[in-house]
Design an enzyme around this catalytic site. Sequence first.
Site, PDB file in Angstrom:
ATOM      1  N   SER A 137       1.063  -1.404  -0.109  1.00 15.51           N
ATOM      2  CA  SER A 137       0.020   0.086  -0.166  1.00 15.51           C
ATOM      3  C   SER A 137       1.110   1.288   0.136  1.00 15.51           C
ATOM      4  CB  SER A 137      -0.791   0.084   1.513  1.00 15.51           C
ATOM      5  OG  SER A 137      -1.484   1.709   1.616  1.00 15.51           O
ATOM      6  N   TYR A 147      -0.634  -1.099  10.455  1.00 16.52           N
ATOM      7  CA  TYR A 147      -0.515  -1.075   9.026  1.00 16.52           C
ATOM      8  C   TYR A 147       0.537  -0.636   8.253  1.00 16.52           C
ATOM      9  CZ  TYR A 147      -3.650  -1.710   4.467  1.00 16.52           C
ATOM     10  OH  TYR A 147      -3.344  -1.730   3.556  1.00 16.52           O
TER      11      TYR A 147
END
Length: 253
Positions: A137, A147
């Site tokens: 990402s 994350y």
Amino acid sequence: MPTALITGATAGLGAEFARQLARRRADLVLVARTEPALEAFATELRERYGVAVEVLAADLSVAGDVDRVAARFADVANPIDLLVNNAGFGLPLSFADNDVDDEVRHLRVHVEATMRLMHAAIRAMRGRGGRIINVASVAGFISRSTYSACKSWVIGFSRWANVEYAPDRISVTALCPGFTHTSFHERMGLAPGEEGVPDWMWLDAADVVGEALRDAALGKAVSVPSWRYKAIVALSRVLPPSLTAGVARRGRV
């Protein structure tokens, strides 16, 4: 025909990878937690594209399930040519407010399972070549909780592996999309529009996967779909972490 193994294959980018690869006549091994959803999706792909589809129901936060998926790479009679490490999920709260066991499960799926499946794939691909796409990402380039940290690890490890195993004709690509229209945000309990992200920042899943497959074919270590996110990644290298972290809190990539 080539065979691709895709984790997190029944929704979001995983399902889009499956459809685009099946359209290219690749056989598939689909991995996800829910067997009925896997079987239904496999039937759809077989009937629509005429490809062979295996299913493996597995929870990649569970060590034994990861081992079962990793064992599939040892089947020399039916080798895997492409691994797509796509399985993942987000957590709805900040680090201190999430249950720590959920954080550990998050780490296992995004980092440990990715590493273990890469290890199995590379061992099987040495001597004949292959490709690995690890779904990371743009969050991996900025500061935002675990994350971001997990995706940063995926990017760094993919970069290293792409160089290390190039002599074995194995390419490893970290796919780094920005905000993409999938069910990812809905699974965290966020309704459309609730993320606080402007429309121009959203990407289409088909475009993301198409660019990822092109970049993997070119042997690129990192794939950042769309020029607007390429610009954001470039800016993240010069902006202070406090600023990028503040922007990142507006939504979840």
